[in-house]
Design an enzyme around this catalytic site. Sequence first.
Site, PDB file in Angstrom:
ATOM      1  N   TRP A 135       0.832  -1.213   0.000  1.00  0.00           N
ATOM      2  CA  TRP A 135       0.000   0.000   0.000  1.00  0.00           C
ATOM      3  C   TRP A 135       0.857   1.250   0.000  1.00  0.00           C
ATOM      4  O   TRP A 135       1.860   1.303   0.706  1.00  0.00           O
ATOM      5  CB  TRP A 135      -0.860  -0.031   1.264  1.00  0.00           C
ATOM      6  CG  TRP A 135      -1.386   1.288   1.721  1.00  0.00           C
ATOM      7  CD1 TRP A 135      -0.686   2.283   2.350  1.00  0.00           C
ATOM      8  CD2 TRP A 135      -2.723   1.773   1.602  1.00  0.00           C
ATOM      9  NE1 TRP A 135      -1.497   3.345   2.627  1.00  0.00           N
ATOM     10  CE2 TRP A 135      -2.755   3.056   2.183  1.00  0.00           C
ATOM     11  CE3 TRP A 135      -3.901   1.246   1.070  1.00  0.00           C
ATOM     12  CZ2 TRP A 135      -3.911   3.822   2.245  1.00  0.00           C
ATOM     13  CZ3 TRP A 135      -5.065   2.011   1.134  1.00  0.00           C
ATOM     14  CH2 TRP A 135      -5.071   3.277   1.718  1.00  0.00           C
ATOM     15  N   TRP A 144      -3.663   0.122   4.469  1.00  0.00           N
ATOM     16  CA  TRP A 144      -2.899   1.041   5.324  1.00  0.00           C
ATOM     17  C   TRP A 144      -2.470   0.289   6.585  1.00  0.00           C
ATOM     18  O   TRP A 144      -3.243  -0.480   7.154  1.00  0.00           O
ATOM     19  CB  TRP A 144      -3.791   2.237   5.684  1.00  0.00           C
ATOM     20  CG  TRP A 144      -3.055   3.352   6.360  1.00  0.00           C
ATOM     21  CD1 TRP A 144      -2.462   4.414   5.756  1.00  0.00           C
ATOM     22  CD2 TRP A 144      -2.834   3.507   7.761  1.00  0.00           C
ATOM     23  NE1 TRP A 144      -1.880   5.220   6.693  1.00  0.00           N
ATOM     24  CE2 TRP A 144      -2.091   4.692   7.935  1.00  0.00           C
ATOM     25  CE3 TRP A 144      -3.168   2.769   8.891  1.00  0.00           C
ATOM     26  CZ2 TRP A 144      -1.694   5.163   9.186  1.00  0.00           C
ATOM     27  CZ3 TRP A 144      -2.769   3.225  10.141  1.00  0.00           C
ATOM     28  CH2 TRP A 144      -2.043   4.418  10.276  1.00  0.00           C
ATOM     29  N   ASP A 189       0.147   9.190   0.899  1.00  0.00           N
ATOM     30  CA  ASP A 189       0.671  10.531   0.602  1.00  0.00           C
ATOM     31  C   ASP A 189       2.099  10.580   0.047  1.00  0.00           C
ATOM     32  O   ASP A 189       2.990   9.894   0.562  1.00  0.00           O
ATOM     33  CB  ASP A 189       0.710  11.377   1.879  1.00  0.00           C
ATOM     34  CG  ASP A 189      -0.496  11.194   2.756  1.00  0.00           C
ATOM     35  OD1 ASP A 189      -1.497  10.653   2.300  1.00  0.00           O
ATOM     36  OD2 ASP A 189      -0.406  11.589   3.938  1.00  0.00           O
TER      37      ASP A 189
HETATM   38  N1  DQQ Z   1      -1.869  10.262   5.983  1.00  0.00           N
HETATM   39  C1  DQQ Z   1      -2.654  11.396   6.298  1.00  0.00           C
HETATM   40  C2  DQQ Z   1      -1.700  12.279   6.989  1.00  0.00           C
HETATM   41  C3  DQQ Z   1      -0.873  11.337   7.770  1.00  0.00           C
HETATM   42  C4  DQQ Z   1      -0.725  10.195   6.841  1.00  0.00           C
HETATM   43  C5  DQQ Z   1      -3.256  11.992   5.053  1.00  0.00           C
HETATM   44  C6  DQQ Z   1      -0.716   8.870   7.494  1.00  0.00           C
HETATM   45  O1  DQQ Z   1      -2.307  13.248   7.804  1.00  0.00           O
HETATM   46  O2  DQQ Z   1       0.386  11.879   8.094  1.00  0.00           O
HETATM   47  O3  DQQ Z   1      -3.600  11.048   4.077  1.00  0.00           O
HETATM   48  O4  DQQ Z   1      -0.503   7.861   6.532  1.00  0.00           O
END
Ligand code: DQQ
Length: 495
Positions: free
Chosen positions: A36, A63, A39
Amino acid sequence: MSKEKLKKAREFEQEQLKRISPEERPCYHVTGGSGWINDPNGFSFYKDEYHLFYQYHPYSNEWGPMHWGHVTSKDLITWERLPLAMVPEESYDNFGCFSGSGIELPDGRHLLMYTGVGYVSDIPMANGELPTHQTQCLAVGDGTDYEKYEKNPVITGEDVPAGGSKVDFRDPKIWKDEDGFYYAVVANMTDDGNSRILLFKSTDAFQWQYVCVLDHSDEKLGKMWECPDFYEVDGKHVLVVSPMAMMPEGLKFHVGHSVIYLTGTYDKKTHQFIREDVQPLDSGIDFYAPQSMQTPDGRRVMIAWMQAWPNSKFVPDGVKYFGQMTLPREINYRNGKLIQQPVREIENYRGEYVHYENVEISDETVLNGVDGRVLDMTVKLKVTDAFKKFTIKLAADETYDSTITYDPVREVLSLDRSRSGYMYDILHTRDIQVKPAGGEVTLRILMDRFSVEIFINDGSQTATMVLFTPQEADNISFAADGKAQISVDKYALTF
Ligand code: DQQ
Protein backbone atom coordinates in the site's frame (compact mmCIF):
# COMPACT_ATOMS: atom_id res chain seq x y z
CA MET A 1 19.17 2.30 16.68
CA SER A 2 18.83 -1.23 15.43
CA LYS A 3 18.90 -1.56 11.66
CA GLU A 4 17.26 -5.00 11.78
CA LYS A 5 13.71 -3.85 11.02
CA LEU A 6 14.87 -1.70 8.12
CA LYS A 7 16.96 -4.55 6.70
CA LYS A 8 14.02 -6.94 6.92
CA ALA A 9 11.63 -4.50 5.27
CA ARG A 10 14.11 -3.80 2.46
CA GLU A 11 14.63 -7.53 1.86
CA PHE A 12 10.89 -8.13 1.88
CA GLU A 13 10.37 -5.35 -0.65
CA GLN A 14 13.12 -6.72 -2.94
CA GLU A 15 11.49 -10.14 -2.87
CA GLN A 16 8.01 -8.76 -3.58
CA LEU A 17 9.20 -6.68 -6.52
CA LYS A 18 9.74 -9.87 -8.49
CA ARG A 19 6.00 -10.67 -8.27
CA ILE A 20 4.94 -7.58 -10.18
CA SER A 21 5.76 -7.30 -13.88
CA PRO A 22 6.29 -3.86 -15.47
CA GLU A 23 3.05 -4.37 -17.48
CA GLU A 24 1.10 -4.52 -14.24
CA ARG A 25 2.27 -1.03 -13.34
CA PRO A 26 1.53 2.35 -14.88
CA CYS A 27 4.07 3.60 -17.47
CA TYR A 28 4.75 6.96 -15.85
CA HIS A 29 2.94 7.18 -12.52
CA VAL A 30 4.75 6.31 -9.29
CA THR A 31 3.60 3.19 -7.45
CA GLY A 32 4.94 1.49 -4.33
CA GLY A 33 7.35 -1.41 -4.45
CA SER A 34 4.66 -3.69 -3.01
CA GLY A 35 1.65 -3.33 -0.75
CA TRP A 36 0.00 0.00 0.00
CA ILE A 37 1.03 3.63 -0.57
CA ASN A 38 -0.58 6.93 0.29
CA ASP A 39 0.67 10.53 0.60
CA PRO A 40 3.72 11.80 -1.30
CA ASN A 41 6.46 12.82 1.15
CA GLY A 42 9.90 14.46 1.02
CA PHE A 43 9.46 15.73 -2.55
CA SER A 44 12.77 17.53 -3.16
CA PHE A 45 15.77 17.95 -5.45
CA TYR A 46 18.95 16.47 -4.05
CA LYS A 47 22.23 15.41 -5.68
CA ASP A 48 21.00 16.18 -9.21
CA GLU A 49 17.84 14.14 -8.88
CA TYR A 50 14.26 14.51 -7.82
CA HIS A 51 13.52 12.48 -4.71
CA LEU A 52 10.06 11.35 -3.83
CA PHE A 53 9.17 9.40 -0.71
CA TYR A 54 5.74 8.11 0.15
CA GLN A 55 3.63 6.74 2.96
CA TYR A 56 4.13 3.03 2.62
CA HIS A 57 2.91 -0.24 4.10
CA PRO A 58 4.87 -2.84 2.13
CA TYR A 59 3.33 -5.84 3.90
CA SER A 60 -0.25 -5.61 2.59
CA ASN A 61 -2.57 -3.70 0.28
CA GLU A 62 -4.04 -1.94 3.30
CA TRP A 63 -2.90 1.04 5.32
CA GLY A 64 -0.74 -0.15 8.24
CA PRO A 65 2.24 1.03 10.28
CA MET A 66 3.71 3.65 8.01
CA HIS A 67 7.15 3.24 6.45
CA TRP A 68 8.67 5.66 3.92
CA GLY A 69 9.17 4.27 0.40
CA HIS A 70 11.58 6.05 -1.93
CA VAL A 71 12.00 6.70 -5.67
CA THR A 72 14.20 9.09 -7.65
CA SER A 73 13.95 10.60 -11.11
CA LYS A 74 15.98 12.78 -13.46
CA ASP A 75 12.91 14.14 -15.24
CA LEU A 76 9.85 13.60 -13.01
CA ILE A 77 8.46 11.08 -15.51
CA THR A 78 10.44 7.86 -15.20
CA TRP A 79 11.40 6.80 -11.71
CA GLU A 80 13.98 4.50 -10.20
CA ARG A 81 13.11 2.55 -7.07
CA LEU A 82 15.43 2.95 -4.08
CA PRO A 83 15.38 0.84 -0.92
CA LEU A 84 12.70 2.07 1.46
CA ALA A 85 14.03 4.85 3.67
CA MET A 86 12.37 4.62 7.10
CA VAL A 87 10.57 2.06 9.24
CA PRO A 88 8.50 2.68 12.40
CA GLU A 89 10.77 1.51 15.20
CA GLU A 90 11.56 4.15 17.82
CA SER A 91 9.49 4.96 20.90
CA TYR A 92 8.40 8.18 19.19
CA ASP A 93 7.44 6.59 15.84
CA ASN A 94 6.62 2.95 16.62
CA PHE A 95 3.02 3.42 15.46
CA GLY A 96 4.19 4.96 12.18
CA CYS A 97 6.40 7.43 10.35
CA PHE A 98 3.65 9.72 9.09
CA SER A 99 3.83 12.32 6.35
CA GLY A 100 6.51 14.96 6.01
CA SER A 101 8.86 16.71 3.66
CA GLY A 102 12.52 17.01 2.64
CA ILE A 103 15.20 19.62 1.99
CA GLU A 104 18.94 19.74 1.34
CA LEU A 105 21.03 21.08 4.25
CA PRO A 106 23.91 23.53 3.63
CA ASP A 107 26.41 20.77 4.52
CA GLY A 108 25.14 18.62 1.65
CA ARG A 109 23.06 16.18 3.70
CA HIS A 110 19.42 15.44 2.92
CA LEU A 111 17.00 16.22 5.73
CA LEU A 112 13.62 14.53 6.13
CA MET A 113 11.11 16.07 8.54
CA TYR A 114 8.20 13.82 9.42
CA THR A 115 5.59 13.07 12.04
CA GLY A 116 6.51 10.32 14.45
CA VAL A 117 3.44 8.65 15.86
CA GLY A 118 4.36 6.78 19.02
CA TYR A 119 2.46 4.79 21.60
CA VAL A 120 2.21 6.60 24.91
CA SER A 121 0.65 3.86 27.05
CA ASP A 122 -0.20 0.17 26.88
CA ILE A 123 -3.62 0.72 28.44
CA PRO A 124 -6.27 0.63 25.70
CA MET A 125 -8.67 3.53 25.29
CA ALA A 126 -12.47 3.11 25.20
CA ASN A 127 -12.31 2.21 21.48
CA GLY A 128 -9.83 -0.59 22.22
CA GLU A 129 -6.90 1.18 20.57
CA LEU A 130 -3.71 2.08 22.38
CA PRO A 131 -3.20 5.81 22.85
CA THR A 132 -0.60 7.52 20.66
CA HIS A 133 0.68 11.03 20.21
CA GLN A 134 2.22 12.85 17.27
CA THR A 135 5.50 14.75 17.30
CA GLN A 136 7.70 16.19 14.57
CA CYS A 137 10.94 14.32 13.94
CA LEU A 138 13.99 14.41 11.67
CA ALA A 139 16.10 11.95 9.74
CA VAL A 140 19.30 12.84 7.89
CA GLY A 141 20.81 10.94 5.00
CA ASP A 142 22.81 10.77 1.81
CA GLY A 143 19.97 10.13 -0.65
CA THR A 144 19.81 6.39 0.04
CA ASP A 145 20.31 5.74 3.76
CA TYR A 146 18.78 7.86 6.49
CA GLU A 147 19.53 8.04 10.23
CA LYS A 148 16.90 9.27 12.61
CA TYR A 149 18.14 12.28 14.58
CA GLU A 150 19.33 11.35 18.07
CA LYS A 151 17.47 14.29 19.66
CA ASN A 152 14.08 13.38 18.14
CA PRO A 153 11.40 14.59 18.52
CA VAL A 154 12.23 18.21 17.65
CA ILE A 155 8.70 19.65 17.98
CA THR A 156 6.33 18.15 20.54
CA GLY A 157 2.91 18.73 22.06
CA GLU A 158 4.63 21.13 24.48
CA ASP A 159 5.17 23.46 21.52
CA VAL A 160 1.50 23.40 20.52
CA PRO A 161 -0.17 26.64 21.63
CA ALA A 162 -3.26 26.43 23.85
CA GLY A 163 -6.42 25.19 22.21
CA GLY A 164 -4.89 22.44 20.11
CA SER A 165 -4.48 18.67 20.23
CA LYS A 166 -1.20 16.89 20.94
CA VAL A 167 -2.57 13.81 19.19
CA ASP A 168 -3.63 15.37 15.90
CA PHE A 169 -0.50 17.39 15.13
CA ARG A 170 1.17 16.29 11.94
CA ASP A 171 2.55 16.52 8.39
CA PRO A 172 5.35 19.13 8.61
CA LYS A 173 6.22 20.85 5.33
CA ILE A 174 9.63 22.50 5.52
CA TRP A 175 11.16 25.25 3.37
CA LYS A 176 13.98 27.77 3.61
CA ASP A 177 12.87 31.35 3.08
CA GLU A 178 14.72 34.37 1.66
CA ASP A 179 15.55 35.58 5.21
CA GLY A 180 17.75 32.50 5.68
CA PHE A 181 15.46 30.86 8.24
CA TYR A 182 13.83 27.47 7.91
CA TYR A 183 10.07 27.36 8.30
CA ALA A 184 7.60 24.51 8.65
CA VAL A 185 3.82 24.43 8.54
CA VAL A 186 2.19 21.71 10.64
CA ALA A 187 -1.48 20.64 10.81
CA ASN A 188 -3.17 20.74 14.20
CA MET A 189 -6.66 19.80 15.33
CA THR A 190 -8.21 22.34 17.67
CA ASP A 191 -10.03 21.46 20.88
CA ASP A 192 -13.37 22.23 19.24
CA GLY A 193 -12.73 19.60 16.57
CA ASN A 194 -11.69 22.04 13.87
CA SER A 195 -8.23 22.60 12.51
CA ARG A 196 -5.45 25.14 12.16
CA ILE A 197 -2.07 25.39 10.51
CA LEU A 198 0.83 26.23 12.83
CA LEU A 199 3.98 27.96 11.61
CA PHE A 200 7.35 27.06 13.17
CA LYS A 201 10.75 28.65 12.57
CA SER A 202 14.36 27.51 12.91
CA THR A 203 17.85 28.80 12.24
CA ASP A 204 19.33 25.36 11.49
CA ALA A 205 16.33 23.07 10.81
CA PHE A 206 17.07 21.14 14.04
CA GLN A 207 15.84 23.51 16.77
CA TRP A 208 12.36 24.87 16.27
CA GLN A 209 10.22 27.64 17.71
CA TYR A 210 6.51 28.21 17.37
CA VAL A 211 5.64 31.40 15.45
CA CYS A 212 1.88 31.69 14.89
CA VAL A 213 -1.31 30.23 13.50
CA LEU A 214 -1.28 30.75 9.74
CA ASP A 215 -4.94 29.95 9.11
CA HIS A 216 -7.77 27.82 10.49
CA SER A 217 -10.75 25.89 9.20
CA ASP A 218 -13.20 28.09 11.00
CA GLU A 219 -15.96 25.47 11.23
CA LYS A 220 -16.57 26.00 7.53
CA LEU A 221 -13.83 24.30 5.58
CA GLY A 222 -13.76 20.79 6.96
CA LYS A 223 -12.39 19.23 10.11
CA MET A 224 -8.75 18.17 10.42
CA TRP A 225 -6.67 19.87 7.74
CA GLU A 226 -4.04 17.34 6.70
CA CYS A 227 -0.80 17.74 4.75
CA PRO A 228 -0.41 21.54 4.56
CA ASP A 229 1.80 23.13 1.92
CA PHE A 230 2.64 26.84 1.82
CA TYR A 231 4.41 28.70 -0.97
CA GLU A 232 4.54 31.75 -3.16
CA VAL A 233 3.86 31.41 -6.86
CA ASP A 234 3.68 34.26 -9.38
CA GLY A 235 3.58 36.76 -6.51
CA LYS A 236 0.69 35.09 -4.67
CA HIS A 237 0.84 33.15 -1.41
CA VAL A 238 -0.95 29.84 -1.40
CA LEU A 239 -1.82 27.53 1.48
CA VAL A 240 -2.88 24.07 0.30
CA VAL A 241 -4.59 21.73 2.77
CA SER A 242 -6.43 18.41 2.60
CA PRO A 243 -9.47 18.71 4.88
CA MET A 244 -11.21 15.65 6.26
CA ALA A 245 -14.99 15.98 6.47
CA MET A 246 -15.75 18.96 4.22
CA MET A 247 -19.35 20.09 3.87
CA PRO A 248 -20.36 20.23 0.20
CA GLU A 249 -21.05 23.62 -1.38
CA GLY A 250 -22.93 23.40 -4.67
CA LEU A 251 -20.60 21.77 -7.15
CA LYS A 252 -17.63 23.77 -5.84
CA PHE A 253 -16.69 21.58 -2.87
CA HIS A 254 -17.68 17.94 -2.58
CA VAL A 255 -18.46 16.23 0.70
CA GLY A 256 -15.75 14.50 2.75
CA HIS A 257 -11.99 14.27 2.11
CA SER A 258 -11.06 17.15 -0.21
CA VAL A 259 -8.14 19.29 -1.25
CA ILE A 260 -8.50 23.07 -1.19
CA TYR A 261 -6.17 26.01 -1.72
CA LEU A 262 -6.37 29.28 0.13
CA THR A 263 -4.83 32.29 -1.57
CA GLY A 264 -3.94 35.50 0.20
CA THR A 265 -1.28 37.93 1.29
CA TYR A 266 1.59 37.00 3.58
CA ASP A 267 3.68 39.50 5.49
CA LYS A 268 7.11 37.94 5.76
CA LYS A 269 7.97 40.08 8.81
CA THR A 270 4.87 39.52 10.95
CA HIS A 271 4.06 36.13 9.35
CA GLN A 272 0.44 37.15 9.03
CA PHE A 273 -1.39 35.33 6.26
CA ILE A 274 -4.61 37.04 5.25
CA ARG A 275 -6.82 34.72 3.26
CA GLU A 276 -8.63 36.20 0.27
CA ASP A 277 -10.10 33.21 -1.51
CA VAL A 278 -10.56 29.46 -1.32
CA GLN A 279 -10.93 27.05 -4.24
CA PRO A 280 -10.90 23.29 -4.81
CA LEU A 281 -7.58 21.97 -6.14
CA ASP A 282 -8.85 18.97 -8.11
CA SER A 283 -12.52 18.26 -8.70
CA GLY A 284 -12.25 14.63 -9.75
CA ILE A 285 -12.44 11.46 -7.69
CA ASP A 286 -8.89 10.40 -6.80
CA PHE A 287 -6.70 13.19 -5.48
CA TYR A 288 -5.38 13.84 -1.96
CA ALA A 289 -2.48 15.14 0.13
CA PRO A 290 -0.56 17.02 -2.59
CA GLN A 291 2.97 18.21 -1.91
CA SER A 292 5.04 20.66 -3.96
CA MET A 293 8.66 21.67 -4.47
CA GLN A 294 10.60 24.23 -6.45
CA THR A 295 12.63 22.77 -9.31
CA PRO A 296 16.17 24.03 -10.00
CA ASP A 297 14.80 26.02 -12.97
CA GLY A 298 12.30 27.77 -10.67
CA ARG A 299 9.07 25.93 -11.40
CA ARG A 300 6.60 25.08 -8.64
CA VAL A 301 5.77 21.41 -9.18
CA MET A 302 3.17 19.45 -7.24
CA ILE A 303 2.41 15.74 -6.93
CA ALA A 304 -0.51 14.11 -5.09
CA TRP A 305 -1.75 10.71 -3.98
CA MET A 306 -4.04 9.56 -6.81
CA GLN A 307 -6.63 7.85 -4.67
CA ALA A 308 -9.77 8.71 -2.72
CA TRP A 309 -9.58 7.80 0.99
CA PRO A 310 -13.19 6.53 1.26
CA ASN A 311 -12.64 4.15 -1.69
CA SER A 312 -9.28 2.92 -0.49
CA LYS A 313 -10.63 -0.04 1.47
CA PHE A 314 -11.94 -1.51 -1.78
CA VAL A 315 -8.97 -3.10 -3.45
CA PRO A 316 -9.89 -4.94 -6.65
CA ASP A 317 -9.22 -8.69 -6.71
CA GLY A 318 -5.86 -9.69 -8.10
CA VAL A 319 -4.29 -6.26 -7.64
CA LYS A 320 -0.72 -6.76 -6.43
CA TYR A 321 -0.08 -3.28 -5.05
CA PHE A 322 -2.38 -0.42 -4.15
CA GLY A 323 -2.05 3.32 -4.69
CA GLN A 324 -0.35 5.60 -7.20
CA MET A 325 0.77 9.21 -7.45
CA THR A 326 -0.51 11.75 -9.97
CA LEU A 327 1.73 12.97 -12.73
CA PRO A 328 3.73 15.91 -11.29
CA ARG A 329 2.04 19.17 -12.27
CA GLU A 330 3.46 22.63 -12.87
CA ILE A 331 1.66 25.24 -10.82
CA ASN A 332 1.12 28.86 -11.77
CA TYR A 333 -1.20 31.58 -10.54
CA ARG A 334 -3.26 33.49 -13.10
CA ASN A 335 -6.51 35.47 -12.95
CA GLY A 336 -7.14 34.57 -9.32
CA LYS A 337 -6.63 30.83 -9.80
CA LEU A 338 -3.98 28.18 -9.59
CA ILE A 339 -3.24 26.82 -13.05
CA GLN A 340 -2.06 23.21 -13.26
CA GLN A 341 -0.26 21.72 -16.25
CA PRO A 342 1.39 18.32 -16.68
CA VAL A 343 5.16 18.82 -16.19
CA ARG A 344 6.58 19.77 -19.59
CA GLU A 345 8.99 16.78 -19.50
CA ILE A 346 6.06 14.52 -20.45
CA GLU A 347 6.26 16.02 -23.96
CA ASN A 348 9.61 14.23 -24.47
CA TYR A 349 7.67 10.97 -24.45
CA ARG A 350 5.21 11.96 -27.16
CA GLY A 351 5.12 9.53 -30.08
CA GLU A 352 2.64 8.99 -32.88
CA TYR A 353 0.50 12.07 -33.51
CA VAL A 354 -2.91 12.53 -35.10
CA HIS A 355 -4.85 15.73 -35.56
CA TYR A 356 -8.48 16.42 -36.46
CA GLU A 357 -9.81 19.91 -37.09
CA ASN A 358 -13.44 20.96 -36.71
CA VAL A 359 -15.00 17.52 -36.92
CA GLU A 360 -18.77 17.41 -36.60
CA ILE A 361 -19.92 14.85 -34.05
CA SER A 362 -23.46 13.54 -33.67
CA ASP A 363 -23.77 9.74 -33.48
CA GLU A 364 -21.05 7.81 -31.70
CA THR A 365 -17.90 8.40 -33.76
CA VAL A 366 -14.47 6.79 -33.74
CA LEU A 367 -11.65 8.84 -35.22
CA ASN A 368 -8.96 6.87 -36.94
CA GLY A 369 -5.78 6.78 -34.82
CA VAL A 370 -7.54 8.14 -31.73
CA ASP A 371 -7.36 5.22 -29.35
CA GLY A 372 -5.03 3.73 -26.72
CA ARG A 373 -4.51 3.76 -22.98
CA VAL A 374 -1.25 5.69 -22.64
CA LEU A 375 -1.62 9.06 -24.28
CA ASP A 376 -1.72 12.83 -24.18
CA MET A 377 -4.82 14.10 -26.00
CA THR A 378 -6.39 17.53 -26.22
CA VAL A 379 -10.04 17.84 -27.24
CA LYS A 380 -11.43 21.31 -28.00
CA LEU A 381 -15.20 21.45 -27.93
CA LYS A 382 -17.05 24.44 -29.40
CA VAL A 383 -19.85 25.26 -27.00
CA THR A 384 -23.03 26.07 -28.95
CA ASP A 385 -26.74 25.46 -28.53
CA ALA A 386 -26.64 22.86 -31.34
CA PHE A 387 -26.10 20.04 -28.86
CA LYS A 388 -27.47 19.09 -25.47
CA LYS A 389 -24.71 16.73 -24.40
CA PHE A 390 -21.27 15.78 -25.63
CA THR A 391 -19.57 12.59 -24.43
CA ILE A 392 -16.07 11.15 -24.72
CA LYS A 393 -15.77 7.43 -23.98
CA LEU A 394 -12.34 6.30 -22.85
CA ALA A 395 -10.85 2.87 -22.12
CA ALA A 396 -13.80 1.36 -23.92
CA ASP A 397 -14.86 -1.90 -25.51
CA GLU A 398 -18.17 -3.77 -25.44
CA THR A 399 -17.96 -4.30 -21.68
CA TYR A 400 -16.12 -1.29 -20.31
CA ASP A 401 -15.95 2.45 -20.66
CA SER A 402 -15.32 5.57 -18.63
CA THR A 403 -17.01 8.75 -19.76
CA ILE A 404 -16.51 12.48 -19.68
CA THR A 405 -19.71 14.35 -20.56
CA TYR A 406 -20.29 18.07 -21.06
CA ASP A 407 -23.72 19.63 -20.66
CA PRO A 408 -23.59 23.13 -22.21
CA VAL A 409 -26.87 24.25 -20.63
CA ARG A 410 -25.92 23.47 -17.04
CA GLU A 411 -22.22 24.09 -17.82
CA VAL A 412 -21.40 20.85 -16.06
CA LEU A 413 -18.65 18.36 -16.86
CA SER A 414 -19.41 14.87 -15.51
CA LEU A 415 -17.09 11.95 -14.92
CA ASP A 416 -18.46 8.43 -14.77
CA ARG A 417 -16.23 5.43 -14.30
CA SER A 418 -18.89 3.01 -13.04
CA ARG A 419 -18.16 0.75 -16.04
CA SER A 420 -14.38 0.85 -15.55
CA GLY A 421 -14.03 -2.59 -13.99
CA TYR A 422 -13.83 -1.27 -10.42
CA MET A 423 -16.50 -3.67 -9.13
CA TYR A 424 -17.58 -1.96 -5.94
CA ASP A 425 -20.50 0.28 -5.18
CA ILE A 426 -18.30 3.22 -4.25
CA LEU A 427 -17.71 6.73 -5.54
CA HIS A 428 -17.55 6.58 -9.36
CA THR A 429 -19.08 9.84 -10.56
CA ARG A 430 -18.46 13.52 -10.12
CA ASP A 431 -20.11 16.66 -11.52
CA ILE A 432 -17.97 19.76 -11.99
CA GLN A 433 -19.09 23.28 -12.87
CA VAL A 434 -17.09 24.22 -15.97
CA LYS A 435 -17.67 27.49 -17.78
CA PRO A 436 -16.52 27.69 -21.40
CA ALA A 437 -13.45 29.85 -22.02
CA GLY A 438 -13.60 31.82 -25.28
CA GLY A 439 -16.62 29.80 -26.40
CA GLU A 440 -14.82 26.48 -25.94
CA VAL A 441 -14.20 23.80 -23.36
CA THR A 442 -10.70 22.42 -23.73
CA LEU A 443 -9.81 19.10 -22.16
CA ARG A 444 -6.22 17.92 -22.06
CA ILE A 445 -6.47 14.27 -21.11
CA LEU A 446 -3.43 12.39 -19.83
CA MET A 447 -4.03 8.67 -19.71
CA ASP A 448 -1.83 5.98 -18.28
CA ARG A 449 -2.69 2.30 -17.91
CA PHE A 450 -4.66 2.85 -14.71
CA SER A 451 -5.66 6.51 -14.64
CA VAL A 452 -7.07 9.57 -16.37
CA GLU A 453 -6.01 13.12 -15.49
CA ILE A 454 -8.00 15.91 -17.11
CA PHE A 455 -6.67 19.47 -17.35
CA ILE A 456 -9.69 21.64 -18.09
CA ASN A 457 -9.45 24.98 -19.92
CA ASP A 458 -5.67 25.27 -19.79
CA GLY A 459 -5.45 23.78 -16.33
CA SER A 460 -7.65 26.27 -14.50
CA GLN A 461 -9.52 23.20 -13.20
CA THR A 462 -8.47 19.55 -13.05
CA ALA A 463 -10.20 16.21 -12.53
CA THR A 464 -8.41 12.97 -11.75
CA MET A 465 -9.60 9.39 -11.57
CA VAL A 466 -8.10 5.92 -11.30
CA LEU A 467 -9.24 3.08 -13.58
CA PHE A 468 -8.94 -0.67 -13.14
CA THR A 469 -10.13 -1.39 -16.69
CA PRO A 470 -8.40 -4.26 -18.55
CA GLN A 471 -5.84 -2.85 -20.96
CA GLU A 472 -7.54 -4.45 -23.98
CA ALA A 473 -10.37 -1.92 -23.60
CA ASP A 474 -8.57 0.82 -25.49
CA ASN A 475 -11.18 2.41 -27.74
CA ILE A 476 -12.05 6.09 -27.65
CA SER A 477 -15.23 7.50 -29.15
CA PHE A 478 -17.13 10.78 -29.26
CA ALA A 479 -20.87 11.34 -29.37
CA ALA A 480 -23.29 14.26 -29.16
CA ASP A 481 -26.96 14.67 -28.55
CA GLY A 482 -27.34 17.12 -31.45
CA LYS A 483 -24.33 18.39 -33.38
CA ALA A 484 -21.04 19.26 -31.71
CA GLN A 485 -17.81 20.44 -33.28
CA ILE A 486 -14.45 19.30 -31.95
CA SER A 487 -10.75 19.43 -32.75
CA VAL A 488 -8.46 16.71 -31.46
CA ASP A 489 -4.68 16.52 -31.01
CA LYS A 490 -3.59 13.11 -29.83
CA TYR A 491 -0.12 11.83 -29.05
CA ALA A 492 0.64 8.30 -28.03
CA LEU A 493 3.09 8.32 -25.10
CA THR A 494 5.94 5.86 -25.47
CA PHE A 495 8.35 4.62 -22.81
N1 DQQ B 1 -1.87 10.26 5.98
C1 DQQ B 1 -2.65 11.40 6.30
C2 DQQ B 1 -1.70 12.28 6.99
C3 DQQ B 1 -0.87 11.34 7.77
C4 DQQ B 1 -0.73 10.19 6.84
C5 DQQ B 1 -3.26 11.99 5.05
C6 DQQ B 1 -0.72 8.87 7.49
O1 DQQ B 1 -2.31 13.25 7.80
O2 DQQ B 1 0.39 11.88 8.09
O3 DQQ B 1 -3.60 11.05 4.08
O4 DQQ B 1 -0.50 7.86 6.53
